[in-house]
Design an enzyme around this catalytic site. Sequence first.
Site, PDB file in Angstrom:
ATOM      1  N   ASP A  28       0.791  -1.234   0.000  1.00 27.45           N
ATOM      2  CA  ASP A  28       0.000   0.000   0.000  1.00 27.45           C
ATOM      3  C   ASP A  28       0.828   1.291   0.000  1.00 27.45           C
ATOM      4  OD1 ASP A  28       0.936   0.111   2.573  1.00 27.45           O
ATOM      5  OD2 ASP A  28      -1.005  -0.105   3.553  1.00 27.45           O
ATOM      6  N   CYS A  83     -17.360   4.867  15.944  1.00 27.35           N
ATOM      7  CA  CYS A  83     -16.294   5.835  15.674  1.00 27.35           C
ATOM      8  C   CYS A  83     -16.326   6.990  16.675  1.00 27.35           C
ATOM      9  CB  CYS A  83     -16.424   6.374  14.249  1.00 27.35           C
ATOM     10  SG  CYS A  83     -15.132   7.572  13.827  1.00 27.35           S
ATOM     11  N   CYS A 135     -19.686  -0.267  12.730  1.00 28.96           N
ATOM     12  CA  CYS A 135     -18.456   0.499  12.526  1.00 28.96           C
ATOM     13  C   CYS A 135     -18.739   1.988  12.467  1.00 28.96           C
ATOM     14  CB  CYS A 135     -17.742   0.034  11.257  1.00 28.96           C
ATOM     15  SG  CYS A 135     -18.701   0.194   9.737  1.00 28.96           S
ATOM     16  N   CYS A 167     -26.180  -3.628   9.086  1.00 34.37           N
ATOM     17  CA  CYS A 167     -25.256  -3.358  10.198  1.00 34.37           C
ATOM     18  C   CYS A 167     -24.593  -1.999  10.034  1.00 34.37           C
ATOM     19  CB  CYS A 167     -24.197  -4.456  10.247  1.00 34.37           C
ATOM     20  SG  CYS A 167     -22.933  -4.200  11.521  1.00 34.37           S
ATOM     21  N   CYS A 198      -6.201   3.627  15.242  1.00 32.86           N
ATOM     22  CA  CYS A 198      -7.460   3.323  15.936  1.00 32.86           C
ATOM     23  C   CYS A 198      -8.030   2.054  15.329  1.00 32.86           C
ATOM     24  CB  CYS A 198      -8.436   4.477  15.782  1.00 32.86           C
ATOM     25  SG  CYS A 198     -10.052   4.214  16.569  1.00 32.86           S
TER      26      CYS A 198
END
Length: 387
Positions: A137, A201, A197, A194, A244
Amino acid sequence: MTTSISESPEDLIRARALELGFDDCRLARADQPWSAGERLAEFVAEGRHGEMAWLETTLERRAHPQAMWAGARSAVMLGVNYGPDHDPCDILAHSDRGAISVYAQGSDYHDLIKKRLKQLATWMAQTFGSEVKVFVDTAPLLEKPLAQASGLGWQGKHTNLVSRQFGSWLFIGSVLTSLELEPDPPGEDACGSCRACQDVCPTNAFPAPYQLDARRCISYLTIELSGPIPQEFRRALGNRIYGCDDCLAVCPWNKFAQAGREQKLAAREALRAPSLAELSRLDDAAFRTLFAKSPVKRIGRDRFIRNVLYAIGNSGAEALANEARRLLDDPSPDVRGAAVWALSQLLNLGAFEVLRSFREEAEPDVDVRAEWAYPSKDLTTSSTASP
C-alpha cells in the site's frame, strides 16, 4: 513445487501463493473499466484527504491500474490474516496505558509481504514468461477496489476490506501481470443493515456508509497530521496514541477470523499496553530503539510524544501531570503545546495559572502560546495537584 500439465495458470498461481504463506489469493482483471478512480477524485476534491497531499499529486496514477502500468492485464490479489488474539478495544479502559493499533504492535508488515510478493512475482515470470510488478500500500495503486474485484472481500461501510473468512483483519498485497488470467467472481457486499463500525467511531469520521472523512479519523490524526491535533478531537482520542482499531474490531464478520499473527508479525509484549509515563520519557534514540522495524518509527519521536501527551491529558491521573510538566521544556513546539493541553486537563485552576504566569510570555512559539492562553476546558479548583 511440482506442476501438472493439466493445471491452469490460475490454479498454479493460487497454490504457489498459499505455499509462500499468503492466507488467500484471488484474481481480477486489471484492464477493465471501474469507478474507483472517480470516487477517489471526489474524495480529494472535497478535501477529505486532509494533509495527505500525496493522494492529490498521484491522483492521475491512481485513477486505474493501467495508469500505473499500461501493460497490466491481470491482478493477483493476496491477503495475509493479522487477526489479533484479543479484543483490541479492551485497552481503552486502561487510561494509564497507550493504545497502539494492532497492525503496528509488531514488525512492519510491508517488509514481510513485499518479500513474499517478490518471490511470487519472480516465480510467475520464470514459469509463464510474463512481465510482473509488485505493490504493497505504499505505491499509488487502489488495492481495496482491486481486492473487491477479485473476490478477496468487499469494501465495508468503514471503507476497509472485509473478508468472509478473516473479517476486517487482512493485509493486502498485489502482483500486476501481463498474463491474461481468468478472474474470480467479485466480492459481494455483505454488510446488510449493520452499522456497528459507523456508530463506534469516536470522532464521527463517516459522513455516510462507505464514506470516510480522513480529517476526522483518529488514524489520520495520530499518524498523518502534523502540528497540533484540533481541540475538538483531543478528548475523543482517549488513550489511542497510534491509529485506531474501533471500526475494525466491532465488525461482526471478525467472528470467523482466527488469530493469525505469524511470528514475524507477532505483537511485541512491550507494545501491547505500554505505560504512558514510560513512553513520555522517550528521547529520540530511545524512541528509535523501541520502535525499530515498526511502522510507528515513521512518524518520528516528536509526533508520537505529542500523541502520548494527549492521552495523558485524557487519563484523569494527576500523577501523570509531572510527566507533562517536564515536557514543557521539550525542544519540539508540538510536544510543548500538547504538554500544556495535558496540564490544562489535569491541574486545578490555581496550579495551571501559576504555571501560565511564568511560562506563557516566555514561550517563543505562537501555537504553544495559544495553548496557554485558551485552555480547552473550564478549569476548576477540584483538583489538588500543585504546580
